[in-house]
Structures are given as structure tokens and as C-alpha cells.
Enzyme design. Structure first.
Site, PDB file in Angstrom:
ATOM      1  N   ASP A  90     -81.652   8.484   7.246  1.00 18.67           N
ATOM      2  CA  ASP A  90     -82.794   9.346   7.523  1.00 18.67           C
ATOM      3  C   ASP A  90     -82.355  10.758   7.133  1.00 18.67           C
ATOM      4  OD1 ASP A  90     -84.636  11.065   8.597  1.00 18.67           O
ATOM      5  OD2 ASP A  90     -84.833   9.978  10.494  1.00 18.67           O
ATOM      6  N   SER A 106     -92.809  19.928  -6.280  1.00 15.18           N
ATOM      7  CA  SER A 106     -94.158  19.516  -6.694  1.00 15.18           C
ATOM      8  C   SER A 106     -94.872  20.722  -7.283  1.00 15.18           C
ATOM      9  CB  SER A 106     -94.950  19.017  -5.479  1.00 15.18           C
ATOM     10  OG  SER A 106     -96.312  18.825  -5.832  1.00 15.18           O
ATOM     11  N   TYR A 160     -98.103  20.809   3.270  1.00 15.76           N
ATOM     12  CA  TYR A 160     -97.322  20.099   2.235  1.00 15.76           C
ATOM     13  C   TYR A 160     -97.013  21.091   1.114  1.00 15.76           C
ATOM     14  CZ  TYR A 160     -96.135  16.972  -1.619  1.00 15.76           C
ATOM     15  OH  TYR A 160     -95.486  16.366  -2.676  1.00 15.76           O
ATOM     16  N   LYS A 192     -93.189  22.497  -0.178  1.00 17.97           N
ATOM     17  CA  LYS A 192     -92.646  22.427  -1.537  1.00 17.97           C
ATOM     18  C   LYS A 192     -92.329  23.833  -2.062  1.00 17.97           C
ATOM     19  CE  LYS A 192     -92.543  17.982  -1.929  1.00 17.97           C
ATOM     20  NZ  LYS A 192     -91.259  17.271  -2.083  1.00 17.97           N
TER      21      LYS A 192
HETATM   22  N1  NAD Z   1     -96.369  10.889  -6.097  1.00 18.39           N
HETATM   23  C1  NAD Z   1     -96.771  12.083  -6.464  1.00 18.39           C
HETATM   24  O1  NAD Z   1     -97.889  12.258  -6.983  1.00 18.39           O
HETATM   25  C2  NAD Z   1     -95.863  13.271  -6.272  1.00 18.39           C
HETATM   26  C3  NAD Z   1     -96.215  14.476  -6.914  1.00 18.39           C
HETATM   27  C4  NAD Z   1     -95.366  15.560  -6.780  1.00 18.39           C
HETATM   28  C5  NAD Z   1     -94.203  15.448  -6.037  1.00 18.39           C
HETATM   29  N2  NAD Z   1     -93.890  14.274  -5.416  1.00 18.39           N
HETATM   30  C6  NAD Z   1     -92.645  14.214  -4.649  1.00 18.39           C
HETATM   31  O2  NAD Z   1     -91.842  13.172  -5.178  1.00 18.39           O
HETATM   32  C7  NAD Z   1     -90.955  12.717  -4.147  1.00 18.39           C
HETATM   33  C8  NAD Z   1     -90.962  11.198  -4.105  1.00 18.39           C
HETATM   34  O3  NAD Z   1     -92.234  10.747  -3.664  1.00 18.39           O
HETATM   35  P1  NAD Z   1     -92.939   9.430  -4.220  1.00 18.39           P
HETATM   36  O4  NAD Z   1     -94.262   9.843  -4.718  1.00 18.39           O
HETATM   37  O5  NAD Z   1     -92.015   8.692  -5.123  1.00 18.39           O
HETATM   38  O6  NAD Z   1     -93.199   8.652  -2.846  1.00 18.39           O
HETATM   39  P2  NAD Z   1     -92.719   7.207  -2.312  1.00 18.39           P
HETATM   40  O7  NAD Z   1     -93.410   6.994  -1.034  1.00 18.39           O
HETATM   41  O8  NAD Z   1     -92.864   6.171  -3.376  1.00 18.39           O
HETATM   42  O9  NAD Z   1     -91.168   7.411  -2.054  1.00 18.39           O
HETATM   43  C9  NAD Z   1     -90.668   8.188  -1.002  1.00 18.39           C
HETATM   44  C10 NAD Z   1     -89.425   7.501  -0.477  1.00 18.39           C
HETATM   45  O10 NAD Z   1     -88.825   8.368   0.497  1.00 18.39           O
HETATM   46  C11 NAD Z   1     -88.422   7.593   1.603  1.00 18.39           C
HETATM   47  N3  NAD Z   1     -88.360   8.432   2.812  1.00 18.39           N
HETATM   48  C12 NAD Z   1     -89.396   9.008   3.495  1.00 18.39           C
HETATM   49  N4  NAD Z   1     -88.926   9.686   4.558  1.00 18.39           N
HETATM   50  C13 NAD Z   1     -87.574   9.538   4.542  1.00 18.39           C
HETATM   51  C14 NAD Z   1     -86.531   9.992   5.382  1.00 18.39           C
HETATM   52  N5  NAD Z   1     -86.777  10.741   6.470  1.00 18.39           N
HETATM   53  N6  NAD Z   1     -85.251   9.652   5.074  1.00 18.39           N
HETATM   54  C15 NAD Z   1     -84.976   8.888   3.977  1.00 18.39           C
HETATM   55  N7  NAD Z   1     -85.926   8.417   3.158  1.00 18.39           N
HETATM   56  C16 NAD Z   1     -87.214   8.743   3.430  1.00 18.39           C
HETATM   57  C17 NAD Z   1     -89.476   6.477   1.720  1.00 18.39           C
HETATM   58  O11 NAD Z   1     -88.985   5.365   2.454  1.00 18.39           O
HETATM   59  C18 NAD Z   1     -89.736   6.172   0.240  1.00 18.39           C
HETATM   60  O12 NAD Z   1     -88.867   5.153  -0.249  1.00 18.39           O
HETATM   61  C19 NAD Z   1     -91.435  13.368  -2.837  1.00 18.39           C
HETATM   62  O13 NAD Z   1     -90.579  14.451  -2.512  1.00 18.39           O
HETATM   63  C20 NAD Z   1     -92.824  13.869  -3.195  1.00 18.39           C
HETATM   64  O14 NAD Z   1     -93.208  14.981  -2.413  1.00 18.39           O
HETATM   65  C21 NAD Z   1     -94.705  13.178  -5.525  1.00 18.39           C
END
Ligand code: NAD
Length: 206
Positions: A61, A142, A155, A159
Site C-alpha cells: 500500500d 495527468s 484529483y 496531480k
Molecule cells: N486512465 C487515465 O485516463 C489516466 C489519465 C491520466 C493519468 N492517469 C494516472 O495513471 C495512473 C495509473 O492509473 P490507471 O488509469 O492505470 O488505473 P488502474 O486502476 O488501471 O491502475 C491503478 C493501480 O493502482 C493500484 N493502487 C491503487 N491504490 C493503491 C495503493 N494505495 N497502493 C498500491 N497500489 C494501489 C490499483 O490496485 C491498480 O492496480 C494513476 O496515477 C492515474 O491517476 C490515468
């Protein structure tokens, strides 16, 4: 001649590597020759991803100091050190008017998206500095942090905070060969986008 692997002999921790962007980052790092430790809350998907990608998994975590300490120890014991940290784990609440955001929502995005990055540096910078070892931190931020959208105030702010902190630390630690960069994706069809409310329930808010 075999192509040069750009991350050969490098050891990397990829947080949130069980799914979404993190899993893709872990796969690319493995392709480039890195030893990768996926660190994720989700044991089941994390173990499955690690088995498929041929890397290690540690249930962690990112909002807990003890878990960062355990990750560093694993990297040292298993691979002899650490070079790269990808702070990718992140979460959000479902889009909503700002007056509806709860204290739980606020604590969750700030803890998972911001405090985690602080903890990673608080635990790992002393390791890089004491060992005079070059290090590399990559934060997955982001476009929300630079071009905020309505209904996601905190959010967006989380970021923006890590983008700013990353720039500060890049200047502060560059002379010591510890690099800081952030990457700002726009959108991807990951768990965060497809199921934002379940996503939030799963994320830790320690
Ligand atoms: N998906 C989008 O459109 C998008 C756009 C811009 C930025 N992001 C950023 O990209 C990053 C990845 O997100 P994603 O879209 O791949 O989401 P996702 O849900 O596919 O992956 C997030 C992962 O983080 C893990 N996680 C969450 N809380 C946690 C914790 N406390 N400790 C350890 N692991 C934890 C989850 O179990 C999951 O496997 C994030 O930081 C998100 O803000 C995503």
C-alpha cells in the site's frame, strides 16, 4: 548484433503495476531488460501480472511507510539495489460537483496520489544518497494537473501537487544524480476510467 537493452542491469519498482498504465510500464521495462518489482494493493491481479511478465510482485500500500521500507529491502535483498521508482499507483473519485466531495474523497486522492510520492522520497532518497547511487523517480501525473477539468477539483489538485513537487526535486537533486520526472497522460481505458467508483473503494486511504 543484438539490440541494446536500455534498462539492462537496472532494478525498478513500478507501483500500481497490477493493471492499467502500470502494467504496461512494467511490461516495457521488462522488455528493455530491467528487473521489475510490481508493487500493488491487489494481490490477485498483481501476482498474475508478475507471473505473466516474468517479474516480481510485492503486495504494498503506497500510503504506508512500512510498505515502502519493505519494497526497498526486497530490491536490495533480491537484486542488490534499486535504480528506478515509477510512482504510478493512483486513484480518483467519480466526477461530481465540488460541493459534493466528501472528506473521504479528499483524503483518498491526497493520500494515494500525493502522500505516496512523498513517502517514496522520504524512504528512498536516503538510500540513494548514502550509497552515492544515481536514482530515477518517475511520477505518473495527468494533464488534469496542468489543464484542470470541472467536477474533479481535488484529483486535479493532487496531480498539480506532484507535478510541482517533481520539478522542485529535479532541481534540488539533479546535482546528486537523482533525477525526477513526471509524465502526464490524457486518458486511457483503464480501471480508473471505466469503474471510478469501485476504483475508489479499492484504493487505500491510510
Ligand atoms: N486512465 C487515465 O485516463 C489516466 C489519465 C491520466 C493519468 N492517469 C494516472 O495513471 C495512473 C495509473 O492509473 P490507471 O488509469 O492505470 O488505473 P488502474 O486502476 O488501471 O491502475 C491503478 C493501480 O493502482 C493500484 N493502487 C491503487 N491504490 C493503491 C495503493 N494505495 N497502493 C498500491 N497500489 C494501489 C490499483 O490496485 C491498480 O492496480 C494513476 O496515477 C492515474 O491517476 C490515468
Amino acid at each position: 548484433m543484438a539490440p541494446q537493452l536500455r534498462l539492462q542491469f537496472k532494478v525498478a519498482i513500478v507501483t500500481g503495476g497490477a493493471s492499467g498504465f502500470g502494467r504496461g510500464i512494467a511490461a516495457k521495462f521488462v522488455d528493455e531488460g530491467a528487473q521489475v518489482i510490481i508493487a500493488d494493493l491487489s494481490e490477485e491481479t498483481g501476482q498474475a501480472a508478475a507471473a505473466e511478465l516474468k517479474c516480481d510482485f510485492v503486495r504494498a500500500d503506497v500510503t504506508r511507510r512500512a510498505d515502502w521500507e519493505a519494497l526497498l529491502q526486497t530490491a536490495v535483498d533480491r537484486f542488490g539495489g534499486l535504480d528506478v521508482v515509477v510512482n504510478n499507483a493512483g486513484t480518483t473519485y467519480a466526477n461530481k460537483p465540488t460541493e459534493s466531495v466528501t472528506e473521504h474523497d479528499f483524503d483518498m486522492v491526497m493520500n494515494v496520489n500525493v502522500k505516496s510520492v512523498w513517502l517514496s522520497t522520504d524512504v528512498l532518497l536516503p538510500y540513494f544518497l548514502a550509497n552515492k547511487r544515481p536514482g530515477c523517480f518517475i511520477q505518473i501525473a495527468s494533464t488534469a494537473g496542468v489543464r484542470p477539468r470541472p467536477n474533479l477539483t481535488w484529483y486535479n489538485a493532487s496531480k498539480a501537487a506532484i507535478i510541482s513537487a517533481t520539478k522542485t526535486m529535479a532541481v534540488e537533486y539533479g546535482p546528486k544524480q537523482i533525477r525526477f520526472n513526471s509524465v502526464s497522460p490524457v486518458v486511457g481505458s483503464t480501471g480508473m476510467q471505466v469503474h471510478p467508483s469501485t476504483h475508489a473503494q479499492r484504493a487505500s486511504i491510510n
